[in-house]
Each structure stands twice: as structure tokens, then as C-alpha cells.
Design a protein around this motif. Sequence first.
Motif, PDB file in Angstrom:
ATOM      1  N   PRO A  15       0.798  -1.231   0.000  1.00  0.00           N
ATOM      2  CA  PRO A  15       0.000   0.000   0.000  1.00  0.00           C
ATOM      3  C   PRO A  15       0.830   1.280   0.000  1.00  0.00           C
ATOM      4  O   PRO A  15       0.354   2.323  -0.442  1.00  0.00           O
ATOM      5  N   ASP A  16       2.089   1.203   0.491  1.00  0.00           N
ATOM      6  CA  ASP A  16       2.939   2.400   0.505  1.00  0.00           C
ATOM      7  C   ASP A  16       3.674   2.606  -0.811  1.00  0.00           C
ATOM      8  O   ASP A  16       4.427   3.562  -0.956  1.00  0.00           O
TER       9      ASP A  16
ATOM     10  N   SER B  63      -4.216   1.866   2.483  1.00  0.00           N
ATOM     11  CA  SER B  63      -4.651   2.741   1.392  1.00  0.00           C
ATOM     12  C   SER B  63      -6.090   2.395   1.023  1.00  0.00           C
ATOM     13  O   SER B  63      -6.486   1.223   1.036  1.00  0.00           O
TER      14      SER B  63
ATOM     15  N   SER C 299      -7.165   9.107  -3.752  1.00  0.00           N
ATOM     16  CA  SER C 299      -6.294   8.203  -3.012  1.00  0.00           C
ATOM     17  C   SER C 299      -6.108   8.693  -1.582  1.00  0.00           C
ATOM     18  O   SER C 299      -5.938   9.893  -1.332  1.00  0.00           O
ATOM     19  N   HIS C 300      -6.113   7.732  -0.666  1.00  0.00           N
ATOM     20  CA  HIS C 300      -5.850   8.009   0.746  1.00  0.00           C
ATOM     21  C   HIS C 300      -4.855   6.975   1.245  1.00  0.00           C
ATOM     22  O   HIS C 300      -5.102   5.769   1.154  1.00  0.00           O
ATOM     23  N   VAL C 301      -3.705   7.433   1.739  1.00  0.00           N
ATOM     24  CA  VAL C 301      -2.669   6.549   2.270  1.00  0.00           C
ATOM     25  C   VAL C 301      -2.347   6.999   3.688  1.00  0.00           C
ATOM     26  O   VAL C 301      -2.048   8.182   3.909  1.00  0.00           O
TER      27      VAL C 301
ATOM     28  N   ASP D 221      -8.752   3.720  -2.029  1.00  0.00           N
ATOM     29  CA  ASP D 221      -8.906   4.557  -3.217  1.00  0.00           C
ATOM     30  C   ASP D 221     -10.233   4.277  -3.902  1.00  0.00           C
ATOM     31  O   ASP D 221     -10.751   3.158  -3.854  1.00  0.00           O
TER      32      ASP D 221
ATOM     33  N   ASN E 187      -1.075   5.408  -6.181  1.00  0.00           N
ATOM     34  CA  ASN E 187       0.151   5.929  -5.574  1.00  0.00           C
ATOM     35  C   ASN E 187       1.408   5.408  -6.264  1.00  0.00           C
ATOM     36  O   ASN E 187       1.945   4.366  -5.909  1.00  0.00           O
TER      37      ASN E 187
END
Length: 692
Positions: free
Chosen positions: A116-117, A387, A410-412, A389, A146
Motif C-alpha cells: 500500500p505504501d 490505502s 487516493s488516501h494513504v 482509493d 500511488n
Amino acid sequence: MNFRLAPLAAAIATLSGHALAADVTLDPVAVTGSRIEQRSFDLPAAIDVVTRERIGADQPRVNASEALASVPGITALNRQNYAQDLQLSSRGFGARAAFGVRGIRLIADGIPASMPDGQGQAATFNLDRAERIEVLRGPLSSVYGNHAGGVIQLFTEEGHGRPVVEGNFSAGSDATWKADMSAKGEAGGVGYVIDTSRFVTDGYRQNSHAERDQSQVKLTFQPSQDGKLNVIASTFRQEAQDPLGQTWSGYRADPRSVAQAALDYNTRKTIEQTQGGLTYEHRFGEHSVQLSAYVGQRSTTQYQSIPKSVQGNVKHSGGVIDFDRDYGGASARWIGRFDLAGGRLTTTLGTDYETARDDRRGYENYVGNTLGVQGALRRNELDTVTSFDQYAQAEWARGDWQFNGGLRRSHVSFKVDDRYLSNGNDGGRVEYNKTTPTVGALYRLTPAVNVYASAARGFEAPSFGELFYSGPGGTFSYSLKPAQSTHLETGLKAYVGADSRMDLALFQIDTRDELVVDSSSGGRTSYRNAGRTQRRGLELGLDSRWQGGLSSRLAYTYLDARYDEAFTTSGGTVVSAGKRLPGIAEHNLYADLTWRHAPSGFYAGVEGLVRGRMQVEDTNTQQAAPGYAIANLRVGVERSYGPLTMRTYARLNNVFDRQYVGSVVVGDSNGRYYEAAPGRNWLAGVSLRYAF
């Protein structure tokens, strides 16, 4: 480009322009980009499809760099260091990575091979059963979330029909060998593919022995006439020594040598990974729903060459990394097709959720005066990254026009739970949110010529590995910003006669808050945000088939990547505007020519690779890795005897025994930037395939 290389580059280009290929697929189907099956010729994006023939072109099928060398825009460098994986970059994104893959989204059979990163591992790709690899660069890739540079997606074959068993064995220089066994077919309406392999090498350099075991099972079910379910399980285990980078003087004295620290600390890395997942697609007339879910576990132990003195002064200290990672995710998308305004509209709505949780520990890499052994605990924390999305895409085509658009939110989020409190609490959390749009248009000038243009905003959040040591005093950084970029691209796709296809793309990428290496030492790297950067370039691909069993492939990349404004490192060094981004060559050229004699099954090929020099750090004052040109030869025979097919082959790489730097460690504080590539080396193999 080094002027000494220009004549060879011109010769290879001329050779490829006048010769041609038998196994070239001029218009493969691709799904990466639009998420629906579509001719790659009709996508308004720079996308290449590497077919099964190229993936297995007399190679051991161990490293994705074997297959990706022929893709323009992609730099696939084999570090000759299995502890750190390949160095993959797309239009220069990812070149900074000290290990693994950054800046590129990796996907295998619909399941992410990136965390996810954004940190990815190309080593887990199963190339033995690969049917094709799709490589997407440019603006359209922004709807995959991402990353910044592109998407590399691998698809493995599915089992069907009568059983087939296959065995492969290859061996070569530096005590390298690989054995692979597989079976595929269909039983009781269930398709199956089973594969297992073992790879061993002593490596070209000292302290670079590696062993890898990899297995995969893929089952295909059809629960209804309109539904298909794939279930995939895989295991991956690797033990590899880490030769680290070498200084310029050390490399020049002996390319096979390593820094003494690698030997003193016995630098090495062990990885074990188990993963399972499923993908399901159901069609409702013109519409369809696609679902996927996966879970996995990965354990890593790495011994670095961090000196005692440094460990005592850094909060996140310890020269031994030991973590257990549990990860998983799920995705869902709906694809609809409609008639609209005299044209055809295709829409996609989807969401992706991914999470990874690391139980991470750090130990001193010494006990008393004994180095390279696990010592006292110096770090203990729980790291979680998630994450979530949502995205929408649409394509509308009418007549000679086609328009594409997309939007992704997107949200991380990162969370650190520090459980080693004797040196203070370094816990906390940080979140990144970004919306990335993309638009594109394609026009069919003639049935044989398409032109297109596209634009997008992209972003790349720092990974956990980049956040770990980038704060004050080597602590976790909660202030690193995501890099944000604007991508512009225009291109042309054309059939030249009946047997050639040309793809040309021009692009410009402006990035702010570029993530760059601040310092790197002993396997530990810290990062910072630089000022603005700009990448401008050209990508050219030419595939051809000619009479007489000849075929060829040409791939050329021009990439000018520079800092657009000055910035100052944490050590006070000023990097002025106009300096080149390190780890990125301005010129890359690949060309091959293959001849096949169909009656006998004999074939022979020649490959050429030319690469310009690469800077190794931001100020461009240290010795750059020089440009080079190498040539490879391969021959083989493939014959069928009833149900048995046998193929034997031999390959000679670096025919003229050039000494060159194959990859670099960007920004290494000890000056160990250089990773030597092998001189002349060989590989031979045999494959047996029996169809019942």
C-alpha cells in the motif's frame, strides 16, 4: 551519449531498420490502462506488451529485467545483487530506490505486487508461467494510484484442455543453474497450472551467492456460463548475500570485488513469502463486475553493515532488520458499455483497499567483537500502512475519434506504534490524500495511423522505507511530502507496410517535492523533498517481420531528467538547478535481430544494448557510471516428435567482454556507488514438453 558509442548505436539502428522478426505480435490485446480488453494500437497511451516468446527468449526467466530490456521508457537494471532486487525505473521514476521497486505499480494476475505504501518486489513475479507482461507509461497510469512512473502488470497462463507437463533446466557462468517443473490442463471442468522452480548462483561478485525457491498453483473455475473464478496461491523463499556497492577505485581494480564491510558484517538477506488470492469476473450482457481479494505473509531478516559508532548515535539503530508482515486487500469494479450520442461509451467505477502490518524489530549486528551476528534489541515497533482509493474511468468512441478520462481519489495512512521506549517514543501517524485526474484523445488519421495526446496529474507518497530514517537524528519522518507531478504526452502509432509497427511518444513531466536520497550508508538510506524537477523525453519502438524468417525489435529512449530549481541537502550541500537526476541515463537503445529456419526448427539471434552514462549523486561531481555498449548472441533448436517438444539453446552475453557498471547505488555516503556487471558469460538450457 558517449561519442565512442554513437557508431555502434547507428549500426544497430540501421540493422533493425532493414531486418525483421518472425515471432513479433504487431497488435496484442492489452487491459492495463483502460481495464478492458482493447487493441494496444487503439489506446491513447505508451503501452508495450511483452509476449511469452520474448519473456522466454533463451533466458533463465529469473529476473524481470530479461524481458523488460526491450521496452522503451523502462530501465531494467540487474544489480547482480539478489538481496536488493532489480533496479526498475519508468521515465526515471524509481531510479532512487536503494532496494526493491519504487515509483512503478506492480501487479500480477490482478493482485498487487506492490504494498500500500508503493514499495514493490519484482522478484516475486513468476516468469516461468508468464503469458505476457503489459507495461504502461505516462498519464494514463495515474488512475492506478500511488506511484508516478507507470504500471507493470504480469499475466500468467490458465490451464485448459489435455494435460501438459514441462521441465526446464539451464546452467551457466558463476555456478548458476535453475530447474523448473510444471503441469497444466483441465480436470473435471477445473483448469490448473502448477509450477515449482529452484534457482542457485554464486554471483558475479564476491559475497553474492543466492538461492531461490518459488512455487505457484493457479486454478480456474467457471461456476456459470457468464462467470469465471481464478484462485492463485504462491510461495517464495530466497537467501542471498549482499555485496553492497563498491567505490570507483575498488571497481576499477577488480570488478568482482566488494567493500570490506560486506565481508566483515557478512551482509545478507532472507525472505519468505506466502500469498493467496482470487479474482472473479461475471458478465451481465454488455456489462461486467470484477472482484478480487488476497492475503499474504512476508518475513524478512537482513544483516546490514551499519558500524557500531553509527548505531549508538541513531535512535532507529541496529544493523539487523527483522520483520514479519501480514498484508491483504480487496478490490471491486463495475464496467458498463452503452450507446451514447452516436458513439460507444465504456465506463469503469471501482475501489481498492490495501493494508500491511509489520511487526518490526532491530538488533545490533555484533556481539562483543564478533560482527555480522544478531546482538541486543535496539528497536521494536508495529508499523501499519493502509490505502483506500476510489476511481472512475470513461471512454467514448465515435468514428475516428476516441476520448478517455479518469479520476482517482487516493488516501494513504501510516501509523507507527513504538514499543521500544528506552530512547523515547517515536510513535505517531501521517496521512496523505490526493485526487489525480487524467484526460486523453486519440484520432485515427488512417486505418494504419493513430495519433493521440494525454495529460494527467500524478503523485507518489513516500514509502515506509523512505520515512524510517528521514527525520531528525535518523528518526521516523512525519514531515516528508508526497511528490506531485504533471504529465503531458503526445504520440503516434503506425503500421509501416504489412509487417512493421512503430510506436512513438513524446513527453514532459514536471514534478514538485521530488523525493530524493539525502544520505545512504551501509544499507540504510534517508530521503528528503527536493525542489522542482523536469523530465523530457522521447520513446520509440519498432517491431517488424520480414520474409525469410527474419524478425527484429528496436527500442530507443531519450530522457533528459534535471533539477529545475536548486535545493540544499541536510548536510548543507547546494544542488544547483540544471543538475541531472542520478541513476538515469540520457540515452538507452536496445535492438535485436532473429532468424528462424522453420523446417529444421533452428534459430539464431543477436542483441545489442547501448546505454549512456549515469550520474551517481545529486551534485554530479562524483565519477559518473560510464556509458557502454554490449552485444549478446543466442542460438537454439526446437523440434516436435509427436506429443514431445524439445528445445535446446545456448546464449553468450557480453560477447566482447566489456567491463562496465551495470547499476548504481544513488547517493551512497561512503562513495560505494558502483555495481559491476559481468564480463563475458554464458548460459545453456534444455526444455522438454509432453502433451498427453
